[in-house]
Design a protein around this motif. Structure first.
Motif, PDB file in Angstrom:
ATOM      1  N   TYR A 390       0.836  -1.204   0.000  1.00  0.00           N
ATOM      2  CA  TYR A 390       0.000   0.000   0.000  1.00  0.00           C
ATOM      3  C   TYR A 390       0.870   1.252   0.000  1.00  0.00           C
ATOM      4  O   TYR A 390       0.602   2.207  -0.747  1.00  0.00           O
ATOM      5  CB  TYR A 390      -0.941  -0.008   1.201  1.00  0.00           C
ATOM      6  CG  TYR A 390      -2.005   1.061   1.118  1.00  0.00           C
ATOM      7  CD1 TYR A 390      -3.047   0.951   0.199  1.00  0.00           C
ATOM      8  CD2 TYR A 390      -1.972   2.181   1.954  1.00  0.00           C
ATOM      9  CE1 TYR A 390      -4.025   1.936   0.105  1.00  0.00           C
ATOM     10  CE2 TYR A 390      -2.952   3.167   1.867  1.00  0.00           C
ATOM     11  CZ  TYR A 390      -3.973   3.036   0.938  1.00  0.00           C
ATOM     12  OH  TYR A 390      -4.944   4.015   0.840  1.00  0.00           O
ATOM     13  N   GLN A 405      -4.901   5.031  -3.420  1.00  0.00           N
ATOM     14  CA  GLN A 405      -5.886   3.957  -3.366  1.00  0.00           C
ATOM     15  C   GLN A 405      -6.238   3.454  -4.761  1.00  0.00           C
ATOM     16  O   GLN A 405      -6.311   2.240  -4.986  1.00  0.00           O
ATOM     17  CB  GLN A 405      -7.140   4.442  -2.635  1.00  0.00           C
ATOM     18  CG  GLN A 405      -8.074   3.322  -2.230  1.00  0.00           C
ATOM     19  CD  GLN A 405      -9.193   3.805  -1.321  1.00  0.00           C
ATOM     20  OE1 GLN A 405     -10.375   3.661  -1.632  1.00  0.00           O
ATOM     21  NE2 GLN A 405      -8.826   4.408  -0.199  1.00  0.00           N
ATOM     22  N   LEU A 409      -5.576  -0.389  -6.182  1.00  0.00           N
ATOM     23  CA  LEU A 409      -6.624  -1.255  -6.720  1.00  0.00           C
ATOM     24  C   LEU A 409      -6.361  -1.617  -8.175  1.00  0.00           C
ATOM     25  O   LEU A 409      -6.669  -2.730  -8.611  1.00  0.00           O
ATOM     26  CB  LEU A 409      -7.987  -0.578  -6.563  1.00  0.00           C
ATOM     27  CG  LEU A 409      -8.452  -0.404  -5.113  1.00  0.00           C
ATOM     28  CD1 LEU A 409      -9.726   0.425  -5.057  1.00  0.00           C
ATOM     29  CD2 LEU A 409      -8.658  -1.759  -4.446  1.00  0.00           C
ATOM     30  N   SER A 428      -2.272  -6.712   2.188  1.00  0.00           N
ATOM     31  CA  SER A 428      -2.783  -6.002   1.021  1.00  0.00           C
ATOM     32  C   SER A 428      -4.304  -5.925   1.080  1.00  0.00           C
ATOM     33  O   SER A 428      -4.897  -4.879   0.794  1.00  0.00           O
ATOM     34  CB  SER A 428      -2.338  -6.702  -0.267  1.00  0.00           C
ATOM     35  OG  SER A 428      -0.943  -6.619  -0.434  1.00  0.00           O
ATOM     36  N   ALA A 431      -4.931  -3.185   3.404  1.00  0.00           N
ATOM     37  CA  ALA A 431      -4.241  -1.913   3.141  1.00  0.00           C
ATOM     38  C   ALA A 431      -3.399  -1.485   4.329  1.00  0.00           C
ATOM     39  O   ALA A 431      -3.385  -0.312   4.735  1.00  0.00           O
ATOM     40  CB  ALA A 431      -5.245  -0.825   2.761  1.00  0.00           C
ATOM     41  N   HIS A 468      -9.528   3.980   5.198  1.00  0.00           N
ATOM     42  CA  HIS A 468      -9.021   3.454   3.931  1.00  0.00           C
ATOM     43  C   HIS A 468      -8.934   1.938   3.982  1.00  0.00           C
ATOM     44  O   HIS A 468      -9.006   1.273   2.941  1.00  0.00           O
ATOM     45  CB  HIS A 468      -7.664   4.078   3.578  1.00  0.00           C
ATOM     46  CG  HIS A 468      -6.488   3.506   4.313  1.00  0.00           C
ATOM     47  ND1 HIS A 468      -6.044   3.994   5.525  1.00  0.00           N
ATOM     48  CD2 HIS A 468      -5.658   2.468   4.008  1.00  0.00           C
ATOM     49  CE1 HIS A 468      -4.996   3.301   5.930  1.00  0.00           C
ATOM     50  NE2 HIS A 468      -4.742   2.362   5.037  1.00  0.00           N
ATOM     51  N   HIS A 469      -8.803   1.364   5.178  1.00  0.00           N
ATOM     52  CA  HIS A 469      -8.777  -0.089   5.313  1.00  0.00           C
ATOM     53  C   HIS A 469     -10.103  -0.691   4.846  1.00  0.00           C
ATOM     54  O   HIS A 469     -10.124  -1.660   4.073  1.00  0.00           O
ATOM     55  CB  HIS A 469      -8.515  -0.479   6.772  1.00  0.00           C
ATOM     56  CG  HIS A 469      -7.264   0.095   7.338  1.00  0.00           C
ATOM     57  ND1 HIS A 469      -5.996  -0.349   6.986  1.00  0.00           N
ATOM     58  CD2 HIS A 469      -7.075   1.103   8.234  1.00  0.00           C
ATOM     59  CE1 HIS A 469      -5.096   0.353   7.653  1.00  0.00           C
ATOM     60  NE2 HIS A 469      -5.706   1.232   8.413  1.00  0.00           N
ATOM     61  N   GLN A 471     -12.397   0.754   2.925  1.00  0.00           N
ATOM     62  CA  GLN A 471     -12.642   1.064   1.518  1.00  0.00           C
ATOM     63  C   GLN A 471     -11.889   0.100   0.600  1.00  0.00           C
ATOM     64  O   GLN A 471     -12.448  -0.439  -0.360  1.00  0.00           O
ATOM     65  CB  GLN A 471     -12.240   2.510   1.239  1.00  0.00           C
ATOM     66  CG  GLN A 471     -13.132   3.529   1.924  1.00  0.00           C
ATOM     67  CD  GLN A 471     -12.542   4.922   1.932  1.00  0.00           C
ATOM     68  OE1 GLN A 471     -11.479   5.177   1.334  1.00  0.00           O
ATOM     69  NE2 GLN A 471     -13.217   5.851   2.614  1.00  0.00           N
ATOM     70  N   VAL A 472     -10.613  -0.127   0.907  1.00  0.00           N
ATOM     71  CA  VAL A 472      -9.824  -1.050   0.091  1.00  0.00           C
ATOM     72  C   VAL A 472     -10.344  -2.469   0.236  1.00  0.00           C
ATOM     73  O   VAL A 472     -10.482  -3.208  -0.753  1.00  0.00           O
ATOM     74  CB  VAL A 472      -8.332  -0.964   0.473  1.00  0.00           C
ATOM     75  CG1 VAL A 472      -7.544  -2.132  -0.134  1.00  0.00           C
ATOM     76  CG2 VAL A 472      -7.742   0.362   0.010  1.00  0.00           C
TER      77      VAL A 472
END
Length: 585
Positions: A390, A405, A409, A428, A431, A468-469, A471-472
């Motif tokens: 990340y 991000q 992806l 991964s 993230a 962000h964790h 979302q990813v």
């Protein structure tokens, strides 16, 4: 069985010409408990399809006060990923003395801090379980090594001894530590071979007793429900002073022999070779369809990373064009991050030294570390980049930017669309960022990407859509959900690399029954890029849909604009996932 004995004897006569090959073959068959009349392996059979994908994790990546780490891992897999992944690779879960598990003390035990065999069997009952066979070396604190020093069995003939007077100038090394380590035994001082570290002493497979012992180990793992075997550092397993001591013919012969035994015990068992070496040498471990079922696609991580930080896919595209299709019964094992670093040896001969140096400098700017190796000419060179993926994709050569991000992806969309079986490192999926504190505490560069999560805290973050964790994680699950439904993403489906310029990495996949085609197109730059659909020669009678965005294209003469790091999976026979939250990747 007659044919099995014939093949085993042929391998054994090459490896151990002074031994009775027939008697040794019989002993190996009995050790593996292969019974006459059992199911025969079907040549060139694929033990996988498009629904297969693995997560790679340490047994203690998820910690809590109320459950054993292996119970946490099983909970995470079953509650969060049961519909996304088919298998899990649990990194060495045995008692160990160093290298986060790869210095094994006892191959028959589970590290008590993780759990025990019942927890392993429970995971194996729900997921295809891959376990490491740490075949090149074991711990200097193992019972075998204690017996070696005391000249007792089992162990006294288990370790490879060297002579400081031997010509070792050609030996290929992955580390900078001293190769031969002096050891006091009952018979005086001996020098044992240590390819990786003084605590990891190389086993001596020129002794057939070592082979018999490892056949016993593999048979035991099969009895615990393990179906997939990762042969760790297998390229180094056979040594002959005066040679490079890597990828020797005897090593390939040994892998072929072990495959014969494993697949005659369980016909759908899979052997995967872990060989962090240049691409051409790595491909050799497919043999003639009689060696590894799958090989780690080690060139992919550095080439894909280089592509996304430079915005130029030319090297990755050229490599993809030269990658031979894996025949039925074999497959590439694709990954772009793991518990180790991003290896640089597999990029040799593809990226120039200047390009590698530029990549290293960029990664150091994103918090990465560099691990080194000694070369036969006495020089030191970079062996791998240690960094969380990340953070490795935090920006470009120009530095960090706002596309981290999307870039991350895009990297996974590329990997998931490629020929082969995908594997995603747990950090991964989550993230996870660089763990600099762990590096400082361990003084070990690889610790930067071996974070241990507090599981309750992680669950809270995954429930928080603003992190962000979360979302990813949701985007990655959606990619996996889409992929597993598409027959054109079968690991052995046809793949052709397309020529759309250096800013767009594109390839075409077609299902084995030719019922579905997918054009996978990826903007690898931080700028919008135009794509004329006419450049793809899409069949006008088909209905083309982007699996990732859900858009149907009726006008095949239009020009699209791909946002920075946007991916398209254009399919003529889409199997859509029923999820209104489908993200545009």
């Amino acid at each position: 069985m007659t044919e099995l004995y014939r093949k085993l004897e042929a391998h054994l006569n090459l490896l151990y010409p002074e031994q009775d090959g027939a008697a040794l073959a019989q002993r190996l068959v009995e050790t593996m408990r292969i019974v006459p009349g059992g199911p025969e392996p079907v040549p060139y059979s694929n033990h996988w399809d498009q629904a297969d994908a693995y997560v790679i994790s340490y047994g203690d990546s998820l910690l809590s006060e109320d459950r054993l780490p292996l119970e946490n891992l099983h909970h995470f897999l079953s509650h969060y990923l049961a519909d996304s992944l088919s298998g899990v690779h649990i990194l060495p879960f045995f008692p160990y003395s160093s290298d986060d598990g790869f210095s094994v003390i006892d191959y028959y035990q589970v590290n008590q801090s993780l759990g025990d065999w019942p927890q392993i069997r429970e995971i194996a009952a729900q997921f295809d379980l891959m376990a490491d066979v740490v075949i090149n070396h074991c711990s200097a604190r193992s019972g075998w090594f204690d017996n070696y020093r005391q000249r007792k069995d089992p162990g006294q003939g288990f370790f490879f001894e060297g002579d400081p007077g031997d010509d070792l100038s050609q030996v290929v090394r992955p580390r900078t530590s001293v190769l031969l380590q002096p050891v006091q035994t009952l018979d005086g001082e001996r020098h044992v071979w240590c390819t990786f570290s003084p605590d990891q002493v190389d086993l001596d497979f020129t002794n057939p007793e070592v082979l018999v012992e490892f056949v016993s180990i593999i048979r035991y793992y099969l009895s615990q429900g393990i179906r997939v075997f990762r042969f760790d550092a297998v390229a180094f397993v056979w040594k002959i002073p005066g040679t490079p001591c890597i990828n020797l013919p005897q090593t390939h012969c040994l892998v072929q022999l072990l495959r014969l035994l494993v697949e005659h015990q369980r016909s759908d068992a899979i052997i995967i070779t872990e060989t962090n070496i240049p691409n051409r040498e790595n491909l050799a471990y497919f043999g003639n369809g009689n060696e590894a079922h799958a090989i780690y696609n080690f060139s992919l991580p550095p080439l894909l990373l280089n592509t996304l930080v430079t915005g130029d896919c030319s090297h990755l595209r050229t490599w993809l064009m030269t990658l031979p299709p894996a025949r039925n019964g074999t497959a590439y094992f694709n990954f772009i991050a793991s518990h180790d670093g991003i290896g640089l040896r597999p990029a040799e001969g593809i990226l120039s030294e200047a390009e590698i140096d530029r990549l290293i400098t960029t990664m150091e700017g994103f918090g990465g570390r560099i691990s080194w190796r000694d070369r036969p000419n006495g020089q030191r060179s970079a062996y791998e980049i240690n960094i969380s993926l990340y953070d490795a994709l935090a920006g470009t050569l120009a530095g960090p930017d706002s596309h981290q991000q999307a870039r991350f992806l895009c990297a996974h969309a590329i990997m998931l669309g490629m020929e082969g079986i995908p594997a995603i490192y747990i950090h991964s999926l989550l993230a996870t960022q660089n763990d600099q504190e762990r590096v400082a505490n361990t003084n070990h560069n690889r610790a930067i990407n071996r974070h241990k999560w507090d599981y309750p805290r992680l669950q809270a973050l995954l429930a928080d859509g603003s992190s962000h964790h979360a979302q990813v994680f949701q985007a990655m699950k959606q990619l996996l959900a889409i992929r597993r439904c598409q027959p054109a993403f079968h690991p052995n489906a046809t793949q052709f690399t397309l020529q759309l310029g250096d800013a767009l990495l594109a390839f075409w996949r077609q299902s084995p029954d030719r019922s579905q085609s997918i054009f996978a197109i990826h903007n690898v730059t931080d700028k919008p890029q135009s794509l004329s659909l006419t450049s793809l020669n899409l069949i006008e009678l088909d209905r083309w849909t982007d699996l990732l965005g859900g858009q149907c294209f009726l006008d095949l003469r239009q020009t699209l604009e791909l946002a920075p790091y946007q991916s398209l999976w254009l399919s003529n026979a889409p199997v859509m996932v029923d999820d209104t939250a489908t993200p545009t990747v």
